[in-house]
Enzyme design. Sequence first.
Site: not given
Lengths: 161, 482
Positions: B351-353
């Site tokens: 989950s990048r953000v």
Amino acid sequence: MPFKKPKKNSLENEEKKEIIKVIESEIFTKEDLIVFLEELSLIQNFIFQQNISDRILREKLTPLGFWLAQKLLSYPSEKGNNIINFLKEYCSKRPIAIITLAFSPTSDILKKISDWFLCHTKEKVILDIKVAPEILGGLIIEFKGKYLDLSLQKQIDKIFL
Amino acid sequence: MKNFEFFLQQTKEIGRVVAFHHFIAFVEGLPSLKLGEMVVTKDNQYGLTIGMENDRAEILMINAPNLKGGDEIVRSGIPFSIPVGEALLGRVINPLSQPIDGLGPLAGDKEYRSIWKEAPNITKRIKVRRFMETGVLVVDTLIPIGYGQRELVIGDRKTGKTQFLRQVITNQSRKGKICVYTAIGKNRADLKTTEKYLKSWASMENVIIIATFADDPSPLIYLAPYAGVTIAEFFRDLSNDVILVLDDMTTHAKIYREISLLLGRLPGRNAYPGDIFHIHAEIMERTGNIRLINGEEASITALPVAQTLENDLSGYIQTNLMAMTDGHIFFDSRELQKGKFPPINTFLSVSRVGNQTKNQLERELADFVRKQLIEYQQAQKVATFGAELPQKTQEIIQLGEKLELLLNQTPEIFIPRGAQIYLLGKLLFGNWRFITLLELEKELKDFFEKSQENEFQDIEEKFTNLSSLEELKSTIIKEESI
């Protein structure tokens, strides 16, 4: 002095123009055009046959077709064939206007409508006539995707609906 | 919706069908037709302009199987639009907003919105900063999602992706968030299961189901994600947070490929058209966290689904979708075979953000869980040799087994955030060190049964707002003494 290239087939172009002028004065509707195209195919066959009598031509062709056949059969086969191919292409490229009327029009009315298009669009337009008594009067024009309802039915609907 | 005669009088243009096959009509005329414009036949069937050549337009007829050469078509002068409104809430509809649940027509005010809309520009966008609770412990801890994020849910068929999404929708709808579930070319039985689940568990007054089935016309299936995002935008513009599920985008890609090939467009890689990336990206870009005109923050959180074959993450459409989302949750069939549920491979998911939505305590707990899982995995490899293991390795394996038990969660269980912190805290501080796996299983079962009786409020209040490990430890000690 600059070198002037001689115009190729200028005589043939003049003949084509003359034929087109006659065609435009005789052909108004899509049905006329279809019959004329069929006659062109027939004349194209006759070009490569020999000694076709006038009697046979009169039997098989309409007066316009007969006149054209007499003209083209007097030319050498290749020239006649070229002119026919040109006429076929010319006829197939004619724009078609769909005209809906409340009655079956006479040839005078067809000529008037055709002349109106010639005057306004500067090109010969073939008329596809549809008869729809429910419009009561006037006409509906469909031309190049544009739709114009000038019928009596629409005017009456505007008043009463 | 206005009819053929109305549009004919208004636009004064008419077209005629020159060819029609497979729901695609080739139309001549209509000189002012634009791409994306809606057209109407004499039977008041709708079509969408999808392409233009020199002298003819390519129209995708949504539902006109009896169209024939010479039939008349008029343009509407407006882009293809669907009715949207609060009347859609709680209903099962098709992409034209027509109800298919047998509960009668949609009552209430509706407005027509174009399905083609530009994505919000950069000035409107805000950082993803609010945490979105899925209710699934493993996702909320290790792959956190924020409101406005686009997180891809990817995996083989029958690995529990849709079940996970049902849990997310249930959890979020209970919190008052609007959820739009878009079924793209689905099996009727599967959709019925989803509908039944949501009606039993979710707050249906906050859920909209847009349904297209595998036997529906291709244009209708093609429109489904556009309809989904249009309806989501409507509710977002009313200052709501919306969860948009697109299940699944690989089917949508196949349908679009079919349509493009029928249109005679040049095939690219894997016979997909060259603009397949653009088609999906333009939908994804319309989601996100934005600031509305009134200054409020609202979001569309997109959860697109992608199906893989034999766990292959390197497929064309799959990698496309991974590129245009802010992370992915990988449902691994190998984890499913080991009996894990949900079978999420946390090492291959990202989950990048999502991390920016968490506080310090949550990050530390996530680090602890991740570390334990890695150590457990390595210890398991050593244990397969069958040799006697050192004490430390045995402890790691025991802790790992308990952690796996904790992370296993059946579809009926929803763990709120406070309870998640409580459970992870107990594991971290060794409260379960001396109990067996069976005893832990029983304890967890009793604990989760309470969630169905809604007794978590107490724990929620105590544990949700903690910000450090020390606070967590002291709160757990207090809770245990009670």
